[in-house]
Design an enzyme around this catalytic site. Sequence first.
Site, PDB file in Angstrom:
ATOM      1  N   LYS A  76      15.295   0.477  19.040  1.00 47.70           N
ATOM      2  CA  LYS A  76      15.105   1.358  20.196  1.00 47.70           C
ATOM      3  C   LYS A  76      16.437   1.469  20.938  1.00 47.70           C
ATOM      4  O   LYS A  76      17.158   0.477  21.067  1.00 47.70           O
ATOM      5  CB  LYS A  76      14.019   0.766  21.102  1.00 47.70           C
ATOM      6  CG  LYS A  76      13.654   1.636  22.299  1.00 47.70           C
ATOM      7  CD  LYS A  76      12.483   1.037  23.095  1.00 47.70           C
ATOM      8  CE  LYS A  76      12.105   1.894  24.292  1.00 47.70           C
ATOM      9  NZ  LYS A  76      10.948   1.357  25.044  1.00 47.70           N
ATOM     10  N   SER A 151       6.974   4.449  26.077  1.00 49.48           N
ATOM     11  CA  SER A 151       8.291   5.021  25.950  1.00 49.48           C
ATOM     12  C   SER A 151       8.934   4.814  24.580  1.00 49.48           C
ATOM     13  O   SER A 151       9.923   5.481  24.270  1.00 49.48           O
ATOM     14  CB  SER A 151       9.216   4.407  27.012  1.00 49.48           C
ATOM     15  OG  SER A 151       9.383   3.022  26.781  1.00 49.48           O
ATOM     16  N   SER A 175       4.554   0.272  26.593  1.00 49.17           N
ATOM     17  CA  SER A 175       5.425   1.109  25.753  1.00 49.17           C
ATOM     18  C   SER A 175       5.583   0.684  24.297  1.00 49.17           C
ATOM     19  O   SER A 175       6.176   1.431  23.513  1.00 49.17           O
ATOM     20  CB  SER A 175       6.808   1.216  26.380  1.00 49.17           C
ATOM     21  OG  SER A 175       6.771   2.139  27.425  1.00 49.17           O
TER      22      SER A 175
HETATM   23  N1  GLN Z   1       4.277   4.290  30.799  1.00 51.24           N
HETATM   24  C1  GLN Z   1       4.673   3.242  31.683  1.00 51.24           C
HETATM   25  C2  GLN Z   1       5.742   3.741  32.622  1.00 51.24           C
HETATM   26  O1  GLN Z   1       6.013   4.873  32.576  1.00 51.24           O
HETATM   27  C3  GLN Z   1       5.152   2.050  30.898  1.00 51.24           C
HETATM   28  C4  GLN Z   1       6.486   2.258  30.303  1.00 51.24           C
HETATM   29  C5  GLN Z   1       6.980   1.064  29.557  1.00 51.24           C
HETATM   30  O2  GLN Z   1       6.218   0.194  29.141  1.00 51.24           O
HETATM   31  N2  GLN Z   1       8.281   0.991  29.380  1.00 51.24           N
HETATM   32  O3  GLN Z   1       6.296   3.017  33.382  1.00 51.24           O
END
Ligand code: GLN
Length: 484
Positions: A76, A151, A175
């Site tokens: 990532k 994400s 995410s």
């Molecule tokens: N969707 C959540 C956010 O927007 C979690 C994102 C994540 O786990 N990095 O913060």
Amino acid sequence: MHLLTLAEMSRGLEKGQFSSLELTQHFLERIARLDTQLNSFITVTPERALAQAQAADALRSQGQATPLTGIPLAQKDIFCTQGVRTSCGSRMLDNFIAPYDAHVVQRCDAAGMVMLGKTNMDEFAMGSSNETSYYGAVHNPWDGSRVPGGSSGGSAAAVAARLAPAATGTDTGGSIRQPAALCGLTGLKPTYGRVSRWGMIAFASSLDQAGPMTRSAEDAALLMNILAGHDRRDSTSIDRDVPDYTATLQNSLTGLRIGLPREFMNNQLDAGIAGLIEQALAELRSQGAVIIDIDLPHVAHSVPAYYVIAPAEASSNLSRFDGVRFGHRCDAPVDLEDLYKRSRGEGFGTEVKRRIMIGTYALSAGYYDAYYLKAQQIRRLIQQDFIQAFSQCDVILGPTSPSLAFPLADRQDDPVAMYLSDIYTIAVNLAGLPGMSLPCGFLQGLPVGMQLIGPYWSEERLLNVAHRYQLACPWHQQMPASFA
Ligand code: GLN
């Protein structure tokens, strides 16, 4: 070759059926040919990959290979990589080349793995659909008009389409698990402190945790064997023995107590998803598990608490991107204030700005007690709910995502709808527990994920339950037809 699991690739390399160089070339060729449909990579690193593959083949011929030596993976783009752009999905870091590798990257390199490239992601990991990336949205390999989740959407799409055998992800509120669910993968968010955050660009430091995104629990166990472990450069990394996560995969489930939270299995959950979870429970029951109803009375408050705590930490973490120490710098600033304002104004996207503003507000004098402190109190109550639940059960089972992969642009203008994508995953981060998602069936041709949550340091147990389930119900072996 792309159909093989990590375990099968490892055996193939060991037996000399193919070399790491052949394997790597095969995946690079697939990325070049197919990723135009997905946009799952921000940066592909063929030169580095081919050099690593040759080095891995040399190690193997000298008898120095470990199980994952020579196997490609994607990182990532939140993990710093020396000499390779680390953008974190943001214009702010579009030209950032880290001077060192993240701990996770070092671990993979030390195991002789081959980095294919850096995967697309929501900007600074803020999002649930991979649409906030400066590099454009990622398409779901099961249906190109839908999101892959976020994400870690690039990692999920790349592995689901077999453009990479495995990938890393990070999970602050879901995410790893939510994109794994939406793309039909197995994703594990370890206990907070199990995998070092050193060199991983911080979003919300008390919640962020890295983990594997793979096709099966067995593959996740193989990757966990190299990712987990103490690192003195991360003060929240815990010095605790790392088990061989593959050793306990086969353990029997007889007597396993599975907690089913009433708060997750209510009428807000899509009936189709609920039905698939019932079927999975029936399978686990047939293997000797017992199902117990449990309560998590405070989880309903997890999303509001998270959207105070995570933005508060983000507003602090992202203050370093000022165009001086780090990040994009605007052209011809007239003075220092102009430099800060325009650099940050140009470098950050809308969602990141929204979070910085919420976080700064929540932390400001006079509001701290009303918002941040209150959210931390809720966080403690949620943690206690889980501790109480784990006095009655060994693992908790529930949905990962309240819906299937949704159409691109569907929730883009509605932040609250987007935030609710994580209603089943966020509480796990607030409590610091391990959680994983694995496929439990299909609806409308799209994969559905179920979530397993365990007590602290129960990664072995989660992987064991997931592996036993996958032996009986091989949903994880299905793949998107257009990427066969
Ligand atoms: N969707 C959540 C956010 O927007 C979690 C994102 C994540 O786990 N990095 O913060």
